[in-house]
Design a protein around this motif. Structure first.
Motif, PDB file in Angstrom:
ATOM      1  N   UNK A  76     -43.686  74.845 -92.144  1.00 49.77           N
ATOM      2  CA  UNK A  76     -43.246  74.838 -93.541  1.00 49.77           C
ATOM      3  C   UNK A  76     -41.818  74.322 -93.656  1.00 49.77           C
ATOM      4  N   UNK A  77     -41.010  74.701 -92.685  1.00 51.15           N
ATOM      5  CA  UNK A  77     -39.628  74.212 -92.667  1.00 51.15           C
ATOM      6  C   UNK A  77     -39.606  72.691 -92.535  1.00 51.15           C
ATOM      7  N   UNK A  78     -40.447  72.170 -91.631  1.00 55.20           N
ATOM      8  CA  UNK A  78     -40.494  70.719 -91.432  1.00 55.20           C
ATOM      9  C   UNK A  78     -40.992  70.024 -92.696  1.00 55.20           C
ATOM     10  N   UNK A  79     -42.003  70.635 -93.346  1.00 54.40           N
ATOM     11  CA  UNK A  79     -42.512  70.033 -94.574  1.00 54.40           C
ATOM     12  C   UNK A  79     -41.467  70.011 -95.672  1.00 54.40           C
ATOM     13  N   UNK A  80     -40.721  71.114 -95.829  1.00 55.78           N
ATOM     14  CA  UNK A  80     -39.666  71.148 -96.835  1.00 55.78           C
ATOM     15  C   UNK A  80     -38.573  70.147 -96.552  1.00 55.78           C
ATOM     16  N   UNK A  81     -38.215  70.032 -95.268  1.00 48.80           N
ATOM     17  CA  UNK A  81     -37.174  69.067 -94.898  1.00 48.80           C
ATOM     18  C   UNK A  81     -37.646  67.647 -95.176  1.00 48.80           C
ATOM     19  N   UNK A  94     -40.888  77.459 -74.515  1.00 48.90           N
ATOM     20  CA  UNK A  94     -39.523  77.600 -75.021  1.00 48.90           C
ATOM     21  C   UNK A  94     -38.657  76.413 -74.610  1.00 48.90           C
ATOM     22  N   UNK A  95     -38.849  75.915 -73.392  1.00 45.21           N
ATOM     23  CA  UNK A  95     -38.059  74.768 -72.920  1.00 45.21           C
ATOM     24  C   UNK A  95     -38.347  73.532 -73.760  1.00 45.21           C
ATOM     25  N   UNK A  96     -39.637  73.307 -74.045  1.00 49.19           N
ATOM     26  CA  UNK A  96     -39.994  72.149 -74.868  1.00 49.19           C
ATOM     27  C   UNK A  96     -39.394  72.274 -76.260  1.00 49.19           C
ATOM     28  N   UNK A  97     -39.427  73.489 -76.814  1.00 52.55           N
ATOM     29  CA  UNK A  97     -38.859  73.684 -78.147  1.00 52.55           C
ATOM     30  C   UNK A  97     -37.335  73.528 -78.141  1.00 52.55           C
ATOM     31  N   UNK A  98     -36.703  74.000 -77.072  1.00 54.21           N
ATOM     32  CA  UNK A  98     -35.236  73.914 -76.997  1.00 54.21           C
ATOM     33  C   UNK A  98     -34.765  72.469 -77.044  1.00 54.21           C
ATOM     34  N   UNK A  99     -35.514  71.594 -76.397  1.00 64.42           N
ATOM     35  CA  UNK A  99     -35.148  70.168 -76.412  1.00 64.42           C
ATOM     36  C   UNK A  99     -35.165  69.639 -77.846  1.00 64.42           C
ATOM     37  N   UNK A 100     -36.198  70.037 -78.604  1.00 63.73           N
ATOM     38  CA  UNK A 100     -36.310  69.577 -79.994  1.00 63.73           C
ATOM     39  C   UNK A 100     -35.213  70.201 -80.857  1.00 63.73           C
ATOM     40  N   UNK A 106     -32.974  66.868 -88.598  1.00 63.85           N
ATOM     41  CA  UNK A 106     -33.293  65.561 -88.018  1.00 63.85           C
ATOM     42  C   UNK A 106     -34.612  65.646 -87.248  1.00 63.85           C
ATOM     43  N   UNK A 107     -35.193  64.468 -86.985  1.00 64.78           N
ATOM     44  CA  UNK A 107     -36.407  64.375 -86.145  1.00 64.78           C
ATOM     45  C   UNK A 107     -37.495  65.346 -86.622  1.00 64.78           C
ATOM     46  N   UNK A 108     -37.846  65.238 -87.898  1.00 61.55           N
ATOM     47  CA  UNK A 108     -38.800  66.164 -88.508  1.00 61.55           C
ATOM     48  C   UNK A 108     -40.164  66.148 -87.810  1.00 61.55           C
ATOM     49  N   UNK A 109     -40.716  64.971 -87.460  1.00 58.82           N
ATOM     50  CA  UNK A 109     -42.008  64.987 -86.751  1.00 58.82           C
ATOM     51  C   UNK A 109     -41.949  65.768 -85.434  1.00 58.82           C
ATOM     52  N   UNK A 110     -40.832  65.660 -84.727  1.00 53.26           N
ATOM     53  CA  UNK A 110     -40.692  66.386 -83.458  1.00 53.26           C
ATOM     54  C   UNK A 110     -40.669  67.897 -83.703  1.00 53.26           C
ATOM     55  N   UNK A 111     -40.040  68.311 -84.815  1.00 54.50           N
ATOM     56  CA  UNK A 111     -40.018  69.736 -85.157  1.00 54.50           C
ATOM     57  C   UNK A 111     -41.432  70.240 -85.414  1.00 54.50           C
ATOM     58  N   UNK A 112     -42.226  69.443 -86.143  1.00 53.74           N
ATOM     59  CA  UNK A 112     -43.605  69.836 -86.434  1.00 53.74           C
ATOM     60  C   UNK A 112     -44.420  69.970 -85.152  1.00 53.74           C
ATOM     61  N   UNK A 113     -44.276  69.031 -84.247  1.00 57.54           N
ATOM     62  CA  UNK A 113     -45.005  69.093 -82.968  1.00 57.54           C
ATOM     63  C   UNK A 113     -44.561  70.307 -82.165  1.00 57.54           C
ATOM     64  N   UNK A 114     -43.246  70.569 -82.141  1.00 55.60           N
ATOM     65  CA  UNK A 114     -42.730  71.727 -81.401  1.00 55.60           C
ATOM     66  C   UNK A 114     -43.281  73.025 -81.980  1.00 55.60           C
ATOM     67  N   UNK A 115     -43.454  73.059 -83.306  1.00 54.07           N
ATOM     68  CA  UNK A 115     -44.022  74.253 -83.935  1.00 54.07           C
ATOM     69  C   UNK A 115     -45.458  74.483 -83.473  1.00 54.07           C
ATOM     70  N   UNK A 116     -46.234  73.421 -83.407  1.00 58.21           N
ATOM     71  CA  UNK A 116     -47.629  73.538 -82.948  1.00 58.21           C
ATOM     72  C   UNK A 116     -47.694  73.948 -81.484  1.00 58.21           C
TER      73      UNK A 116
END
Length: 367
Positions: free
Chosen positions: A228-233, A86-92, A174-184
Motif C-alpha cells: 500500500x505504501x508503494x502504491x501511494x508513493x 531481511x537482507x534482501x529487504x535491507x538492500x531495497x 525511490x525505486x517504487x517497483x523494488x519496494x513492491x517486490x521486497x514487500x512480496x
C-alpha cells in the motif's frame, strides 16, 4: 495408610520419569487431539496452541529429546529463511528510503534473532534435573517467551518512531517497483516461517515457538501493507509511506497482545481445561479407583506433569493400592498428550465415624 501410599508411589513416579519412560515414547503416538481454547480469527488464529500432534518416531527416540531437536531445527531453518528475507529487504531500503519497508525489515530481523533465546532454552531444557532444579530446566522456554515479547515490543516502538519521524519530515520514496517486490518477498518468507514454526510448536507443545510463529505471521501481513505504501508513493502521496508504517506498528501491537496472553498463561501454569477433563475421565475408568480428588497439571517447557489424588478401598494392602496407583498413572500417560510423569496419591475411601486421615495436615493448609 494414605501417607504410606503417597510415599510409596513417589518412588514409582521417579522411576517412570527417569527409567521406564512412560509417556515419553511409546505412549505419545496414539493420543487423540484435545480441543484448544485459544482465540481464533484474524488476530492470527492462536487456536490449538496446546494441541500437540505427535509424529515422532517415538519408539526409537526419547520423545522429550526428539521434540527439543525438532524445535531446534525449526529455529535454525526459520532463522536462515528470515535472514535472507531481511537482507534482501535491507538492500531495497537503502536504495528506496521507504520507512514502511524499513519497519518491516527491522521486524523481520528481530523475528529471526528470536531464534537465539529459544535455542538457548531448548538446549537448557535437555539438561537433567539437579538437586537445585529438581524439575529440570524446561521453564527456560517461558523465559525465552518473555524475551520474544520484549523483542516484539521493541520492534513496534522502532517502527512507530521511524514512521512518526517521516510524518514530520515527508520524503519521496525511490525505486517504487523494488519496494513492491521486497514487500512480496517479505510476505512469502514470513508466511512460510509462520506455518513451519506453528506446526512444529504445536507438535512439541512449545508455547514460545508458537508465539514466535504468530510473530512471523504478523510480519507477513505487515509486508503486504508495504505494498500500500508503494502504491501511494506511485500516485505521488508522500504520506502513504509513514501512514503505512504506523499501521504496521498497530499490527505488531495486536500480535504482541495475543502472544503476551499465551506466554502469560504458560508462566502462570495454565492448561487447557479439556486436558483436565480428559485426565479425570481416564482416571475414573481405572479399576479400583472409586473417585478422583485433587488433580493438577502444569507445563514445564513443552512437557506436562500431573499430580493427582485418587480414592481407593481403605481395606486393600499397600501393594494393592500401589498397583492401582500404577494403573492410574499409566492411564494418564495414555490419555494426556505430552504428559511425561504423574505423581499419584492414594487416599482410603471414607468410613462413617472415621476421622479424616488428613486432619493432622489441616493447620498447614488453612487460609
Amino acid at each position: 495408610m494414605s501417607d504410606r501410599h503417597h510415599h510409596q508411589h513417589h518412588g514409582h513416579e521417579h522411576r517412570h520419569a527417569h527409567g521406564h519412560g512412560h509417556g515419553r515414547g511409546e505412549h505419545q503416538h496414539e493420543h487423540p487431539h484435545p480441543r484448544a481454547h485459544s482465540p481464533a480469527g484474524l488476530r492470527h488464529r492462536v487456536a490449538h496452541l496446546l494441541k500437540p500432534h505427535s509424529h515422532e518416531t517415538a519408539d526409537k527416540l526419547d520423545s522429550a529429546l526428539e521434540s527439543s531437536a525438532r524445535g531446534m531445527r525449526a529455529l535454525w531453518v526459520s532463522l536462515a529463511v528470515l535472514g535472507v528475507t531481511a537482507l534482501a529487504q535491507a538492500v531495497v531500503v537503502v536504495v528506496s528510503g521507504s520507512v514502511a519497508l524499513l519497519g518491516d525489515t527491522v521486524h523481520n530481523t528481530a523475528d529471526a534473532l528470536t531464534a537465539v533465546p529459544l535455542g538457548i532454552a531448548f538446549v537448557l531444557g535437555r539438561r537433567a534435573a539437579t538437586r537445585r532444579f529438581t524439575y529440570g530446566y524446561g521453564r527456560a522456554e517461558d523465559l525465552a517467551g518473555i524475551v520474544i515479547l520484549l523483542t516484539i515490543a521493541a520492534s513496534a516502538a522502532f517502527a512507530a518512531w521511524t514512521a512518526v519521524g517521516r510524518l514530520l519530515d515527508p520524503r519521496p520514496v525511490e525505486q517504487i517497483p523494488a519496494v513492491a517486490v521486497a514487500a512480496l518477498v517479505g510476505f512469502a518468507g514470513n508466511e512460510w516461517v509462520a506455518r513451519y514454526r506453528t506446526r512444529v510448536g504445536r507438535a512439541i507443545g512449545s508455547a514460545a515457538l508458537v508465539a514466535d510463529g504468530l510473530h512471523a505471521r504478523t510480519d507477513g501481513f505487515t509486508s503486504l501493507a508495504v505494498l500500500l505504501s508503494a502504491g501511494g508513493a506511485a500516485l505521488g502521496w508522500q504520506l502513504a509511506d509513514p501512514i503505512v508504517g504506523l499501521a504496521i506498528t498497530a499490527a505488531i501491537t495486536l500480535v504482541l497482545r495475543d502472544a503476551a496472553r499465551e506466554v502469560f498463561r504458560r508462566v502462570m501454569d495454565a492448561v487447557d481445561p479439556d486436558l483436565v477433563d480428559r485426565a479425570e475421565r481416564a482416571l475414573r475408568d481405572v479399576a479400583g479407583v472409586r473417585d478422583v480428588g485433587e488433580l493438577r497439571l502444569r507445563w514445564i517447557g513443552h512437557r506436562l506433569r500431573a499430580e493427582v489424588a485418587v480414592v481407593v478401598d481403605g481395606e486393600v494392602s499397600v501393594r494393592q493400592a500401589h498397583a492401582i496407583a500404577v494403573d492410574a498413572e499409566h492411564a494418564l500417560l495414555h490419555a494426556v498428550p505430552r504428559l511425561t510423569a504423574a505423581l499419584v496419591h492414594a487416599d482410603p475411601a471414607p468410613v462413617p465415624g472415621e476421622a479424616d486421615p488428613h486432619l493432622p495436615l489441616a493447620h498447614h493448609t488453612a487460609a
